[in-house]
Design a protein around this motif. Structure first.
Motif: not given
Length: 344
Positions: A29, A138, A115, A220, A31, A121, A125, A117-118, A33
């Motif tokens: 994604w 995230q 974002a 993910l 992004q 996300v 995006d 989780l989950r 983590l």
């Protein structure tokens, strides 16, 4: 109070504190983590590492020390999900959400989207492409524990000149919004907000989002995060790459709204106490990570099949009894609800 060691004085590369990149794993994604990635485990065979389906949140923060389980769903379900990612009500809601955020901060380069989780996300995006210049990362939030404070400190250090907005998929009974308020954090932006608890949203209807079916193994590559200790980032188990359904990620990302629309006017906040899990997307998560006892739809069987076919398919997979024409659900402003089995 958690004491966090200061990071390097110079700002980091946006992906430098990404747990996936540090582990040499794909970031599907794009992004970062903000968590610690633990060893790779198989969610369908190493069941001792995950909570039982019937273990319900009991108000104890120890509940969050073990991640929720993952469903092993057949190819037929994932293929059907891919064919249902084209509901134009969702991109319209995404466009209105983006427009609302632009009213709050006209310059997207001043935004960092956290974002949650989950479910947050996929929505983050969309927003990063609707709001060029915005950055998404995230992180996790749990009832009772609140935000991963170390992750939040890192995000603030990484982006000191950006305004933080937390992004989730939807609201249920307002738990995330109340948790953010408890920590004096926010604002909260969600795609769907039936009870009006978010600061920004794209729609107030109890509309089902197929992204509610996304799981850790399928989209993910890591588990739901879990609490490790007061001076540590939340942890997550890595999952085998063979379980990733990248076509689902690609289809979701391709089905993004074209441009921000008119802002959505937030509805008046609503609350009614109930033991039921309510709203279609929250019920979907219960079908995936918990053990529903009975699934209830406000509308008829025919209408339910039209609007909520994926929920019915999940219920069939999980062998959950279904009831239709439950008109009393209108009092809760929900189209779908379920009761949950609990450990004795």
């Amino acid at each position: 109070m958690v004491v966090v060691k200061p990071l390097n004085a110079e700002p980091l590369n946006p992906m430098a504190f990404d747990a996936l990149s540090r582990a040499g794993r794909p970031n599907y994604w794009n992004q970062p983590l903000c968590a610690d990635l633990h060893r790779e485990v198989d969610p369908f065979s190493e069941l001792q590492l995950f909570r039982p389906l019937t273990k319900a949140y009991d108000g104890q923060t120890t509940f969050w020390e073990i991640p929720s389980p993952e469903p092993d769903l057949p190819d037929s379900f994932w293929n059907g999900l891919g064919s249902r990612l084209t509901d134009w009500r969702l991109p319209e809601a995404g466009a209105r959400l983006a427009a609302s955020l632009l009213q709050w901060e006209p310059n997207p380069e001043k935004m960092v989207l956290v974002a949650i989780l989950r479910a947050g996300v996929p929505i983050a995006d969309w927003l990063t492409r609707l709001l060029p210049g915005a950055i998404a990362v995230q992180a996790s939030l749990f009832s009772g524990l609140g935000l991963d404070q170390i992750a939040l400190t890192q995000i603030k250090h990484q982006f000191p000149d950006r305004r933080i907005v937390f992004v989730d998929g939807w609201t249920g009974r307002g738990g995330v919004a109340r948790e953010l308020a408890r920590w004096n954090a926010g604002p909260l932006a969600v795609l769907l907000d039936p009870w009006g608890w978010a600061d920004f949203s794209g729609a107030a209807e109890d509309t089902f989002s197929p992204s509610a079916c996304f799981t850790g193994p399928s989209t993910l590559g890591f588990s739901r995060t879990f609490f490790v200790g007061p001076d540590q980032l939340f942890g997550a188990y890595a999952f085998p790459q063979a379980y990733i359904r990248k076509h689902l990620i690609d289809q979701w990302r391709a089905f993004c709204p074209i441009q921000p629309d008119r802002p959505f006017v937030q509805p008046e906040r609503f609350f009614q106490s109930t033991e039921l899990r309510i709203h279609s997307n929250e019920v979907c998560r219960a079908l995936i990570n918990a053990s529903p006892e009975v699934l209830m739809f406000r509308v008829s069987k025919a209408d339910s099949r039209e609007q909520f076919s994926l929920l019915l398919e999940l219920a069939d997979q999980r062998r959950v009894p279904v009831r239709f024409d439950c008109h009393h659900l209108a009092d809760l402003k929900t189209n779908v609800a379920c009761t949950l089995r609990k450990d004795p």
